[in-house]
Design a protein around this motif. Structure first.
Motif, PDB file in Angstrom:
ATOM      1  N   ARG A   1       3.158 -42.471  92.393  1.00 62.01           N
ATOM      2  CA  ARG A   1       3.690 -43.792  92.051  1.00 62.01           C
ATOM      3  C   ARG A   1       3.100 -44.207  90.721  1.00 62.01           C
ATOM      4  O   ARG A   1       1.888 -44.151  90.520  1.00 62.01           O
ATOM      5  N   LYS A   2       3.948 -44.625  89.788  1.00 55.15           N
ATOM      6  CA  LYS A   2       3.476 -44.985  88.462  1.00 55.15           C
ATOM      7  C   LYS A   2       4.267 -46.178  87.944  1.00 55.15           C
ATOM      8  O   LYS A   2       5.461 -46.301  88.192  1.00 55.15           O
TER       9      LYS A   2
ATOM     10  N   TYR B   1       7.929 -49.930  89.615  1.00 55.30           N
ATOM     11  CA  TYR B   1       7.303 -48.639  89.883  1.00 55.30           C
ATOM     12  C   TYR B   1       8.349 -47.546  90.054  1.00 55.30           C
ATOM     13  O   TYR B   1       9.458 -47.793  90.517  1.00 55.30           O
TER      14      TYR B   1
ATOM     15  N   TYR C   1       8.665 -43.316  91.410  1.00 51.37           N
ATOM     16  CA  TYR C   1       8.013 -42.235  92.137  1.00 51.37           C
ATOM     17  C   TYR C   1       8.380 -40.935  91.450  1.00 51.37           C
ATOM     18  O   TYR C   1       9.558 -40.648  91.224  1.00 51.37           O
TER      19      TYR C   1
END
Length: 78
Positions: free
Chosen positions: A46-47, A30, A32
């Protein structure tokens, strides 16, 4: 792909598809992200890295919300 803080990325999936962000931090799979406007540093997104497309390998550190907006705006104008 090795994602690092300060890189510009474009979202490839989700409701924010096509949006440009700056990576603030990386934790496992992940990252940010912040764009300085809808997603300021106080509300980072968050991705998953699989949903990102790298744009520029700019390695800017310790950016404020204003500086993030300027970097993104500068890329969009080119």
């Amino acid at each position: 792909m090795d994602y690092r803080p300060g890189m510009l990325v474009r979202s490839r999936a989700g409701h924010d598809k096509g949006c440009i962000y700056v990576i603030i931090s990386v934790k496992n799979e992940y990252v940010y992200l912040a764009d300085g406007a809808l997603r300021p540093l106080s509300r980072m997104k968050r991705k998953n890295v699989r949903h990102l497309q790298p744009i520029l390998k700019i390695r800017a550190a310790d950016l404020s919300d204003d500086e993030i907006r300027k970097v993104i705006r500068g890329y969009e104008e080119d």
